[in-house]
Design an enzyme around this catalytic site. Structure first.
Site, PDB file in Angstrom:
ATOM      1  N   TYR A 133      36.796  -1.167  23.070  1.00 41.91           N
ATOM      2  CA  TYR A 133      37.402  -0.799  24.151  1.00 41.91           C
ATOM      3  C   TYR A 133      36.715  -0.288  25.416  1.00 41.91           C
ATOM      4  O   TYR A 133      37.056  -0.527  26.433  1.00 41.91           O
ATOM      5  CB  TYR A 133      38.218   0.839  23.657  1.00 41.91           C
ATOM      6  CG  TYR A 133      39.095   1.186  24.815  1.00 41.91           C
ATOM      7  CD1 TYR A 133      40.322   0.633  25.435  1.00 41.91           C
ATOM      8  CD2 TYR A 133      38.706   2.598  25.467  1.00 41.91           C
ATOM      9  CE1 TYR A 133      40.874   1.182  26.264  1.00 41.91           C
ATOM     10  CE2 TYR A 133      39.291   3.093  26.521  1.00 41.91           C
ATOM     11  CZ  TYR A 133      40.350   2.366  26.842  1.00 41.91           C
ATOM     12  OH  TYR A 133      41.204   2.970  27.916  1.00 41.91           O
ATOM     13  N   SER A 146      56.584   3.052  29.606  1.00 41.33           N
ATOM     14  CA  SER A 146      56.196   4.569  29.249  1.00 41.33           C
ATOM     15  C   SER A 146      54.859   4.887  30.110  1.00 41.33           C
ATOM     16  O   SER A 146      54.335   3.994  30.722  1.00 41.33           O
ATOM     17  CB  SER A 146      55.789   4.629  27.791  1.00 41.33           C
ATOM     18  OG  SER A 146      54.615   3.841  27.313  1.00 41.33           O
ATOM     19  N   GLY A 147      54.570   6.198  29.916  1.00 48.21           N
ATOM     20  CA  GLY A 147      53.235   6.709  30.610  1.00 48.21           C
ATOM     21  C   GLY A 147      53.013   6.595  31.932  1.00 48.21           C
ATOM     22  O   GLY A 147      54.088   6.392  32.696  1.00 48.21           O
ATOM     23  N   GLY A 164      52.957  -2.945  32.096  1.00 45.92           N
ATOM     24  CA  GLY A 164      53.121  -1.816  31.276  1.00 45.92           C
ATOM     25  C   GLY A 164      53.959  -0.343  32.008  1.00 45.92           C
ATOM     26  O   GLY A 164      53.447   0.643  31.943  1.00 45.92           O
TER      27      GLY A 164
END
Length: 317
Positions: free
Chosen positions: A186, A32-33, A29
């Site tokens: 989540y 981004s971020g 991942g």
């Protein structure tokens, strides 16, 4: 809490990181971020970075952005993986083992969050559990032989969300077929991730494989696209407003805990690392309290056995 931070008043920052020349980091991942920022900082310190991302075009754009900022000399590549599909994880792991000679740290940064309506993956899992936990569990298990050979680390990027929801694993309905909410699902997925890291620590110690280190951390409340990508409209609006407040921090600062866990020497594996300021959302990075339910040994052992069964990976411990 800040006064007890072993890294001092400012907490851990990348200024404390030594050169990473000759080291290889795999990060999920990174388009981004916090993942984007973590990879950039490691590249700036001379590391080789292999990005594990779902979108090839975004991976290529990310490499172009890094080279534009840091120079063409940097060693960065990508392998495509969709953590929500076990077949994709297996394929990516095969490619990693073919093309990567060492793994100094596998940084499990990617996640999906607050999916508003129940989605079931092709493998039959609730999407957040399937992506955040089972996908990562399989990836770790398949890459473990190379991580062990490299005397490397596994870094799980959890979330303070582990302390929300029902605060345990809902073994009788892990897909939340009866009463699904994005928040509860989540929370369970992040709790599962964290529980399995501490269970892995115990299993490594029992097997005498202490050269491999396993760490759990979280980014605090960081301004990333995570909620924007998968959260409900109301949640996106709420978090959009929160981003304007002092209760959030930059994605770069959100990357510090995982970078610390991936590179810092003599770091206690039993710690849970993240911001130590208000509600552990922002502030200096260091160790802080982990709630007891995340260390429930009976639940962790049951979850580990179930995870091996569901993913088809048997850890060679």
């Amino acid at each position: 809490m800040n006064t007890k931070n072993k890294f001092g008043k400012q907490g851990w920052t990348p200024e404390l990181m030594e050169s990473q020349n000759g080291k290889t980091f795999l990060i999920t991942g990174t388009t981004s971020g916090t993942g984007y920022e973590a990879a950039k900082i490691l590249l700036s310190k001379g590391a080789s970075v292999v990005m594990l991302n779902r979108n090839p075009k975004k991976s290529e754009d990310t490499i172009a952005a890094y080279k534009n900022e840091l120079g063409n000399h940097i060693d960065v590549s990508y392998i495509t993986v969709d953590l929500g599909k076990l077949a994709s994880v297996r394929k990516a792991a095969v490619e990693v083992l073919k093309t990567v000679s060492r793994i100094d740290a596998l940084m499990l940064n990617a996640a999906i969050a607050q999916v508003p309506k129940q989605v079931i993956t092709e493998d039959g899992f609730e999407s957040q559990l399937g992506t955040n936990h089972y996908g990562n569990f399989l990836l770790q298990g398949l890459l473990f032989p190379l991580i062990e050979k490299s005397k490397g680390r596994i870094v799980t990027v959890g979330s303070m969300g582990y302390d929300m929801g029902i605060k345990t694993i809902k073994f009788d309905d892990m897909n939340w077929d009866k009463d699904y909410t994005g928040n509860n699902a989540y929370s369970q997925s992040k709790l599962a991730q964290i529980m399995c890291i501490y269970e892995l620590q115990d299993r490594l110690e029992k097997a005498g494989k202490t050269a491999v280190k396993a760490y759990a951390c979280h980014p605090g409340s960081s301004r990333t696209s995570l909620i924007k990508t998968s959260g409900s409209l109301m949640l996106r609006i709420t978090f959009g407003l929160m981003k304007l407040s002092p209760l959030t921090q930059s994605a770069e600062k959100g990357a510090y805990p995982e970078l610390m866990c991936a590179t810092e020497e003599n770091l206690d594996q039993k710690g849970f690392y993240g911001p130590t300021g208000r509600s552990n959302w922002v502030g200096p990075v260091g160790a802080h309290k982990l709630e007891p339910h995340a260390l429930d040994k009976t639940i962790a052992e049951k979850l580990w056995e179930l995870s091996e069964k569901e993913t088809g990976v048997k850890w060679n411990l």
